[in-house]
Design an enzyme around this catalytic site. Structure first.
Site, PDB file in Angstrom:
ATOM      1  N   SER A 182       0.372  -1.680   0.145  1.00 32.15           N
ATOM      2  CA  SER A 182       0.012  -0.021   0.115  1.00 32.15           C
ATOM      3  C   SER A 182       1.010   1.027  -0.139  1.00 32.15           C
ATOM      4  CB  SER A 182      -0.946  -0.237   1.346  1.00 32.15           C
ATOM      5  OG  SER A 182      -0.322   0.325   2.419  1.00 32.15           O
TER       6      SER A 182
ATOM      7  N   ASP B 200      -1.162  -1.837  -4.000  1.00 29.29           N
ATOM      8  CA  ASP B 200      -2.752  -1.000  -3.452  1.00 29.29           C
ATOM      9  C   ASP B 200      -2.946  -0.080  -3.138  1.00 29.29           C
ATOM     10  OD1 ASP B 200      -4.966  -2.155  -2.407  1.00 29.29           O
ATOM     11  OD2 ASP B 200      -4.113  -2.375  -0.440  1.00 29.29           O
ATOM     12  N   HIS B 201      -4.255   0.881  -3.387  1.00 30.53           N
ATOM     13  CA  HIS B 201      -4.551   2.172  -2.459  1.00 30.53           C
ATOM     14  C   HIS B 201      -3.748   3.499  -3.127  1.00 30.53           C
ATOM     15  CE1 HIS B 201      -8.175   0.779  -1.304  1.00 30.53           C
ATOM     16  NE2 HIS B 201      -7.965   0.594  -0.235  1.00 30.53           N
TER      17      HIS B 201
ATOM     18  N   ASN C 187      -9.523  -9.025  -0.502  1.00 27.77           N
ATOM     19  CA  ASN C 187      -8.004  -8.679   0.112  1.00 27.77           C
ATOM     20  C   ASN C 187      -7.912  -8.742   1.875  1.00 27.77           C
ATOM     21  OD1 ASN C 187      -8.224  -7.452  -2.784  1.00 27.77           O
ATOM     22  ND2 ASN C 187      -7.853  -5.160  -1.911  1.00 27.77           N
TER      23      ASN C 187
ATOM     24  N   THR D 117      -5.632  -6.013   7.634  1.00 28.62           N
ATOM     25  CA  THR D 117      -5.679  -6.597   9.566  1.00 28.62           C
ATOM     26  C   THR D 117      -6.008  -7.859  10.256  1.00 28.62           C
ATOM     27  OG1 THR D 117      -7.148  -3.997   9.514  1.00 28.62           O
ATOM     28  CG2 THR D 117      -7.035  -5.075  10.981  1.00 28.62           C
TER      29      THR D 117
END
Length: 273
Positions: free
Chosen positions: A46, A79-80, A223, A226
């Site tokens: 990310s 990612d992102h 995805n 966490t």
């Protein structure tokens, strides 16, 4: 085997699990777990992880090395990313897919910028994911009650040319309990209408059974971040609690890496056919 594009292991019929990499041990654990399961996997990096390392290159290069040595198919995915410059850097480094996230922008600007990213990425053979309506926890629309409109999703994909679409169906980022409630009817409706694979962000908050149901209804890329961070952290805490004098990080990172690998194998075996 080894390094592939996300598009090589994902389509309307095949599904894949994608796990976020924060440090080298994550990449090693994810790939070890995938090898034990005999399943392909996506390593995701990310924008926040890049910031943590002071830049995208260190963790991306490490992940690419781990992927290249794998005995199963592994994609390395940005990612992102909200900054196009990071997308271009990821492509130059060798990432095989990218997610450009302009979902917090006005719709017309999201379309224009995403279309340009897709055009340039496709010229390098890179698979592109985008988002329509920000996912909960990222400043936007995956809050309770907010859902992706199928007609708007179809129009967005046609206008941008993206290869995968993250949609709002009830999940939320950074959940530490697996209590999200997904809209399975909407997933099925989106899957029937949208011509590219659907992506479920915030899957750490979704139970195993509901992820399986989401896949059965047409979700294709799942995805997870966490959840595996929790596995890693609990193992570190257990090692430190067992020996308060421990100072060598290898002594507590090794059991954490092993615990994540076991959970990756379980998730791949439980959730993917």
């Amino acid at each position: 085997m080894s390094l592939v594009s996300t598009g090589d292991i994902l389509d309307h019929e095949r599904s894949v699990l994608a796990f976020n990499v924060i440090q080298l041990e994550h990449a090693e654990a994810i790939v070890a777990g995938a090898e034990a399961a005999g399943r392909p996997v996506v390593l995701q990096i990310s924008e926040n992880a890049a910031k943590y390392h002071g830049g995208l290159a260190p963790i991306t290069r490490a992940s690419l090395e781990v992927a290249a040595a794998a005995s199963v198919e592994v994609a390395v995915h940005l990612d992102h990313a909200e900054d196009e410059a990071l997308v271009w850097e990821a492509i130059e480094l060798g990432a095989t897919s990218v997610m450009f996230d302009a979902a917090t922008l006005p719709y017309s600007e999201n379309v224009a910028r995403t279309a340009e990213v897709a055009r340039r990425a496709h010229a390098h053979g890179v698979w592109v994911e985008a988002e329509l309506g920000a996912i909960g926890g990222k400043g936007g629309a995956h809050t309770p009650g907010v859902r992706t409109d199928p007609a708007e999703a179809v129009a967005f994909v046609e206008a941008t040319g993206v290869d995968g679409l993250a949609v709002a169906v009830g999940s939320s980022h950074a959940m530490t309990s697996r209590s999200a409630s997904l809209d399975f009817d909407l997933i099925a409706e989106l899957a029937a209408a949208v011509p590219v694979p659907l992506v479920l962000h915030g899957s750490s908050g979704v139970s195993d059974a509901d992820i399986v149901t989401a896949l059965e209804n047409g979700m294709r890329k799942i995805n997870i971040s966490t959840h595996i961070n929790g596995v890693f952290t609990r193992a570190v805490r257990e090692a430190l609690d067992a020996d308060p004098a421990l100072v060598d990080p290898r002594k507590y990172f090794a059991p954490a890496r092993a615990a994540v690998a076991v959970e990756i194998t379980r998730l791949l075996g439980t959730l993917t056919p």
